[in-house]
Design a protein around this motif. Structure first.
Motif, short mmCIF file in Angstrom:
data_model
loop_
_atom_site.label_atom_id
_atom_site.label_comp_id
_atom_site.label_asym_id
_atom_site.label_seq_id
_atom_site.Cartn_x
_atom_site.Cartn_y
_atom_site.Cartn_z
N ALA A 20 0.97 -1.48 -0.03
CA ALA A 20 0.21 -0.19 -0.05
C ALA A 20 0.85 1.23 0.09
O ALA A 20 2.08 1.41 0.38
CB ALA A 20 -1.20 0.28 1.26
N LYS A 21 0.26 2.29 -0.44
CA LYS A 21 0.82 3.63 -0.39
C LYS A 21 0.83 4.26 1.20
O LYS A 21 -0.17 3.98 1.77
CB LYS A 21 0.34 4.67 -1.10
CG LYS A 21 0.24 4.40 -2.76
CD LYS A 21 1.82 4.39 -3.35
CE LYS A 21 1.45 4.13 -4.63
NZ LYS A 21 3.05 4.25 -5.34
N ALA A 22 1.81 4.82 1.70
CA ALA A 22 2.11 5.37 3.08
C ALA A 22 2.04 6.93 3.28
O ALA A 22 2.83 7.41 2.03
CB ALA A 22 3.29 4.67 3.56
N GLY A 23 1.13 7.36 3.90
CA GLY A 23 0.99 8.81 4.09
C GLY A 23 1.11 9.25 5.68
O GLY A 23 0.83 8.31 6.50
N VAL A 24 1.46 10.29 5.75
CA VAL A 24 1.38 10.73 7.30
C VAL A 24 0.36 12.13 7.30
O VAL A 24 0.34 12.76 6.33
CB VAL A 24 2.73 11.26 7.85
CG1 VAL A 24 3.68 9.94 8.06
CG2 VAL A 24 3.60 12.09 7.06
N VAL A 25 -0.02 12.33 8.55
CA VAL A 25 -1.02 13.53 8.54
C VAL A 25 -0.52 14.68 9.49
O VAL A 25 -0.14 14.51 10.46
CB VAL A 25 -2.35 12.86 9.14
CG1 VAL A 25 -3.39 13.83 9.13
CG2 VAL A 25 -2.84 11.64 8.51
N LEU A 26 -1.10 15.81 8.99
CA LEU A 26 -0.50 17.06 9.83
C LEU A 26 -1.98 17.54 10.36
O LEU A 26 -2.79 18.03 9.42
CB LEU A 26 0.06 18.14 8.94
CG LEU A 26 1.39 17.69 8.42
CD1 LEU A 26 1.98 18.83 7.61
CD2 LEU A 26 2.43 17.45 9.74
N VAL A 65 7.57 8.68 2.75
CA VAL A 65 6.21 8.65 2.54
C VAL A 65 5.87 8.89 0.94
O VAL A 65 6.58 9.30 0.37
CB VAL A 65 5.28 9.60 3.25
CG1 VAL A 65 5.78 9.17 4.92
CG2 VAL A 65 5.92 11.05 3.26
N ASP A 66 4.68 8.49 0.74
CA ASP A 66 4.33 8.47 -0.76
C ASP A 66 3.28 9.75 -0.68
O ASP A 66 3.31 10.57 -1.77
CB ASP A 66 3.41 7.44 -1.15
CG ASP A 66 4.21 6.12 -1.08
OD1 ASP A 66 5.25 6.15 -1.98
OD2 ASP A 66 3.83 5.24 -0.51
N TYR A 67 2.79 10.15 0.40
CA TYR A 67 1.77 11.44 0.28
C TYR A 67 1.75 11.93 1.80
O TYR A 67 2.08 11.29 2.99
CB TYR A 67 0.55 10.88 -0.38
CG TYR A 67 -0.45 10.13 0.71
CD1 TYR A 67 -1.61 10.51 1.43
CD2 TYR A 67 -0.12 8.64 0.50
CE1 TYR A 67 -2.33 9.51 2.08
CE2 TYR A 67 -0.68 7.66 1.17
CZ TYR A 67 -2.09 8.27 1.76
OH TYR A 67 -2.73 7.53 2.61
N VAL A 68 1.27 13.27 1.80
CA VAL A 68 1.19 13.99 3.05
C VAL A 68 -0.37 14.54 3.19
O VAL A 68 -0.81 15.06 2.04
CB VAL A 68 1.95 15.01 3.41
CG1 VAL A 68 1.69 15.97 4.61
CG2 VAL A 68 3.35 14.49 3.45
N LEU A 69 -1.13 14.02 4.19
CA LEU A 69 -2.48 14.70 4.27
C LEU A 69 -2.59 15.86 5.32
O LEU A 69 -2.16 15.72 6.61
CB LEU A 69 -3.18 13.46 5.02
CG LEU A 69 -4.85 13.87 5.38
CD1 LEU A 69 -5.58 14.51 4.31
CD2 LEU A 69 -5.56 12.54 5.88
N ILE A 70 -2.80 17.00 4.87
CA ILE A 70 -2.96 17.99 5.55
C ILE A 70 -4.38 18.21 6.19
O ILE A 70 -5.39 18.38 5.36
CB ILE A 70 -2.66 19.50 4.95
CG1 ILE A 70 -1.24 19.16 4.56
CG2 ILE A 70 -2.99 20.66 5.58
CD1 ILE A 70 -0.65 20.43 3.73
N MET A 71 -4.72 18.40 7.36
CA MET A 71 -6.16 18.41 7.97
C MET A 71 -6.30 19.77 7.80
O MET A 71 -5.75 20.54 8.54
CB MET A 71 -6.27 18.02 9.11
CG MET A 71 -6.14 16.19 9.34
SD MET A 71 -7.41 15.61 8.44
CE MET A 71 -8.77 16.13 9.12
#
Length: 221
Positions: free
Chosen positions: A111-117, A133-139
């Motif tokens: 799977a693709k791995a992302g971290v969240v801010l 990481v593959d992506y970053v999720l900004i809340m």
């Protein structure tokens, strides 16, 4: 990757008595990803759903599943989520002790791995993990509930994240944003450089087909 623009309806705002039907409508209308908000009542105040629901809806669509894990100790569950059919997993770094190990585990399982801010989490917390990481999720709202109002200041993080991506040579990372995105603000968000737009109420409240058409038209730059 900068020009990639993907719409990810969040099923948290869907009618769960018609969930399969609404996912299919969203897919046919042009949705690119199905976003899954997984909450445990500990990391965030709310509780949503887990693997059994995901397993049931997985055969209903060919779209990728993007699971945002708002849970403590996500390392205990990522294998089960991937087994249930999830293609992308993002987690909060303050919910686990060894972020790098967890990223490697997610990627090793395919799977693709992302971290969240979160809104109050600075971009510089990504300085070491960004290489992996593959992506970053900004809340753009505080996690835990759907239907919240967009926090404008979170857009400043996109610019900071893009600078960090340039500095570290990770310009291939996708930037995802989630929270209060609608037809009125999605174009401005898109122009800042966001790639993946999570929308819940803006998709599932009212006519799903028309909502998706409008959002996808407005997110073009």
């Amino acid at each position: 990757m900068e020009n990639k623009k993907l719409l990810a309806p969040s099923i948290l705002s869907a009618d769960f008595s018609k969930l399969g039907k609404q996912i299919k409508i969203a897919e046919n209308a042009g949705a690119d990803i199905i976003h899954l908000d997984v909450m445990d009542g500990r990391y965030v105040p709310n509780i949503t759903f887990g693997m059994p629901i995901i397993e049931k809806i997985r055969p209903l669509t060919k779209l990728p599943f993007d699971a945002h894990l708002m849970i403590v100790e996500p390392e205990k569950y990522v294998a089960d989520f991937i087994k249930a059919g999830v293609d992308m997993i993002s987690f909060h770094m303050d919910a686990t002790i060894h972020s790098h190990r967890l990223v490697e585990k997610i990627k090793s399982l395919g799977a693709k791995a992302g971290v969240v801010l979160n809104p109050a989490t600075p971009v510089n917390t990504l300085e070491e993990i960004i290489y992996y990481v593959d992506y970053v999720l900004i809340m753009s709202v505080n996690p835990g509930f759907g239907g919240q109002k967009f926090i404008p200041q979170t857009l400043l993080k996109v610019k900071k994240l893009k600078n960090l991506m340039e500095t570290t040579g990770r310009t291939d990372i996708l930037i995802e944003m989630d929270g209060g995105i609608n037809k009125d603000n999605i174009n401005k968000i898109s122009r800042e450089g966001v790639n993946i737009f999570v929308a819940g109420s803006a998709v599932f409240k009212g006519n799903i087909e028309e909502n998706i058409k409008t959002l996808k038209e407005n997110m073009k730059i």
